[in-house]
Write a protein that holds these residues in place. Structure first.
Motif, mmCIF file in Angstrom:
data_model
loop_
_atom_site.group_PDB
_atom_site.id
_atom_site.type_symbol
_atom_site.label_atom_id
_atom_site.label_comp_id
_atom_site.label_asym_id
_atom_site.label_seq_id
_atom_site.Cartn_x
_atom_site.Cartn_y
_atom_site.Cartn_z
ATOM 1 N N GLN A 230 -12.319 20.807 35.294
ATOM 2 C CA GLN A 230 -13.735 20.831 34.945
ATOM 3 C C GLN A 230 -14.168 19.495 34.354
ATOM 4 O O GLN A 230 -13.357 18.758 33.796
ATOM 5 N N ARG A 231 -15.460 19.212 34.448
ATOM 6 C CA ARG A 231 -16.079 18.116 33.707
ATOM 7 C C ARG A 231 -17.292 18.693 32.982
ATOM 8 O O ARG A 231 -18.058 19.455 33.545
ATOM 9 N N ARG A 232 -17.391 18.369 31.713
ATOM 10 C CA ARG A 232 -18.464 18.901 30.879
ATOM 11 C C ARG A 232 -18.544 20.434 30.985
ATOM 12 O O ARG A 232 -19.627 21.008 31.041
ATOM 13 N N PHE A 233 -17.370 21.056 31.046
ATOM 14 C CA PHE A 233 -17.252 22.513 31.107
ATOM 15 C C PHE A 233 -17.849 23.105 32.381
ATOM 16 O O PHE A 233 -18.129 24.297 32.450
ATOM 17 N N ALA A 432 1.781 20.237 41.817
ATOM 18 C CA ALA A 432 2.727 21.194 41.243
ATOM 19 C C ALA A 432 2.056 22.520 40.916
ATOM 20 O O ALA A 432 2.669 23.585 41.009
ATOM 21 N N GLY A 433 0.757 22.497 40.534
ATOM 22 C CA GLY A 433 0.003 23.717 40.246
ATOM 23 C C GLY A 433 0.060 24.125 38.793
ATOM 24 O O GLY A 433 1.009 23.797 38.072
ATOM 25 N N GLY A 434 -0.980 24.833 38.346
ATOM 26 C CA GLY A 434 -1.001 25.365 36.989
ATOM 27 C C GLY A 434 -1.503 24.403 35.934
ATOM 28 O O GLY A 434 -1.138 24.527 34.765
ATOM 29 N N VAL A 435 -2.375 23.441 36.299
ATOM 30 C CA VAL A 435 -2.889 22.500 35.309
ATOM 31 C C VAL A 435 -3.829 23.216 34.341
ATOM 32 O O VAL A 435 -4.392 24.261 34.655
ATOM 33 N N ASP A 436 -4.003 22.610 33.144
ATOM 34 C CA ASP A 436 -4.910 23.196 32.165
ATOM 35 C C ASP A 436 -6.236 22.454 32.163
ATOM 36 O O ASP A 436 -6.440 21.513 32.945
ATOM 37 N N THR A 437 -7.142 22.866 31.276
ATOM 38 C CA THR A 437 -8.494 22.296 31.283
ATOM 39 C C THR A 437 -8.528 20.854 30.799
ATOM 40 O O THR A 437 -9.563 20.201 30.903
#
Length: 450
Positions: A230-233, A432-437
């Motif tokens: 996301q950018r700026r939520f 790889a997958g599973g990144v966070d915000t």
């Protein structure tokens, strides 16, 4: 009840999306447009158009009286609100019903409960779902006290919000007043309601959501989506199902979403959004978006279910024709939102004219866009140009297919987020997958828009 003539109270790609399904179902269409959108692609493809007012959305797309009057004048028996604008506005849904038309969405009572994010938290708690620390805060003094109680970092979130509008992260007490002023101003401009609330910020959180369908009696889920980039939520990349999640965690979050839908007798398509701790997969309810989502195509890709068709059928009073056992997701889907923004300049919107738009095509590729050669991007609205969606038998195939598709995407005439998406797809963390915000903050944006 039968819908014979549908008023679409929205614009851009979602207007085209609703038009496509309505026409396939044999439903006549009328599109409400602002003066700025009179010659847009959706306006050219709708059965008829109704000019709502000038370009600024408060004078057109957000003007409840004008939208309802236009729908009545054109003999419509139902109104589809799309997403954003008035889609979760209970007063609008009530006005549509009082004018003798069907509102394609949840019941007014549901919109009142879920459109107010604080009320939604209370309903989630009543249904047994966990929520983040935080709560209501009316005055500046209330906000400061709640912030002290909740701790930093925290989020200020619009009570009537959605789509990242009216949301600000605050890391220090001395930044609170300025962030509060900005959050309230954006909330007022986007939703006509400046109220905000406070919520704990989770540093290593993943944004995972569950697509639900209900008919007021029964409810099912159509699996998870991950929207952590996301950018700026506001979301940039979405995929289904959410990758790198243990089966038990996935089942728990899906069960929680259905439990909430049944608790509130949900009707139509909706999305239960959760914050998942990337370390231990504990999760917290964030909100229930009582509408179609921008990212709904990835769910359609893995399930084969037309969500807009389901919305319209439920609105006409049909019980769900799908059971949970009939929903059998297959493969993996990824969506990227292509916006008229400059990532090198803090994602500054870039309205203007699209000199050329060449979208990729081929097996497993879908494009939802309202932009064509010479199309104008007005300065009044969200900067979304379109969505590129791919589907593959595995996540690895979907990632490779999206990376290849992005190489063939060409939009000239203004800056876009397409080059940034190419960088994201090439990043080993995403692969790889599973990144966070926090993913985007760790990505070097310099030179992303050559």
């Amino acid at each position: 009840m039968t819908i014979k003539r549908l008023f679409i109270a929205n614009r851009g790609e979602i207007a085209l999306r609703v038009l496509r399904t309505a026409h396939a179902m044999g439903i006549a269409t009328v599109l409400g447009v602002s003066e700025a959108d009179r010659t847009s692609l959706p306006a050219r493809l709708a059965g008829a158009i109704a000019v709502l007012g000038p370009g600024p959305s408060p004078q057109s797309y957000l003007a409840i009286d004008r939208v309802v009057a236009a729908a009545v004048e054109h003999g419509c028996d139902a109104v589809h609100p799309g997403y954003g604008f008035l889609s979760e506005n209970a007063a609008f849904a009530r006005a549509v019903a009082e004018a003798g038309m069907i509102f394609v969405g949840p019941a007014v009572q549901t919109l009142e409960g879920m459109g107010d994010k604080l009320a939604a938290r209370a309903l989630a708690l009543a249904a047994g779902l966990p929520v983040l620390p935080g709560g209501a805060a009316e005055t500046a003094q209330d906000v400061a006290a709640r912030a002290q109680e909740t701790g930093y970092p925290l989020l200020l979130k619009a009570v009537a919000g959605g789509g990242g509008k009216g949301m600000r992260r605050v890391d220090r007490a001395e930044d609170l007043d300025a962030a509060l002023a900005m959050a309230r101003a954006e909330a007022q401009a986007s939703f006509g309601n400046p109220a905000v609330y406070v919520e704990r910020f989770v540093a290593r959180g993943r944004h995972v959501e569950v697509q639900i369908l209900g008919d007021g009696t029964h409810a099912i889920h159509l699996g998870t989506r991950d929207c952590s980039i996301q950018r700026r939520f506001q979301k940039l990349v979405e995929e289904a199902p959410a990758p790198a999640m243990p089966d038990a965690a996935r089942a728990a979050i899906e069960d929680a979403a259905v439990r909430l839908a049944r608790h509130i007798a949900y009707r139509g398509a909706g999305t239960a959004e959760f914050l998942v701790d990337a370390d231990d997969f504990s999760f917290y309810f964030l909100e229930l978006n009582a509408r179609i989502q921008v990212e709904h195509p990835v769910t359609e890709a893995i399930t084969g279910v037309d969500l807009v068709e389901q919305q319209l059928l439920v609105a006409m009073g049909h019980p769900l024709r799908l059971t949970q056992a009939m929903v059998r997701p297959h493969g993996h889907a990824i969506e990227v939102r292509v916006n008229a923004e400059d990532p090198d300049a803090d994602f500054r919107p870039a309205p203007g004219v699209v000199a050329r738009a060449a979208w990729p095509a081929g097996p497993g590729i879908r494009v939802d866009s309202h932009i064509a050669n010479g199309g104008e991007v007005p300065p009044f609205y969200d900067s979304l140009l379109g969505k590129l969606i791919v589907h593959g038998a595995t996540r690895e195939q979907a990632v490779a297919r999206m990376a290849a598709a992005l190489q063939h995407l060409r939009i000239d005439g203004l800056p876009t987020t397409a080059p940034l998406h190419r960088r994201i797809l090439a990043d080993p963390r995403f692969v790889a997958g599973g990144v966070d915000t926090g993913f985007l903050a760790g990505l070097n944006l310099t030179g992303s828009n050559p």
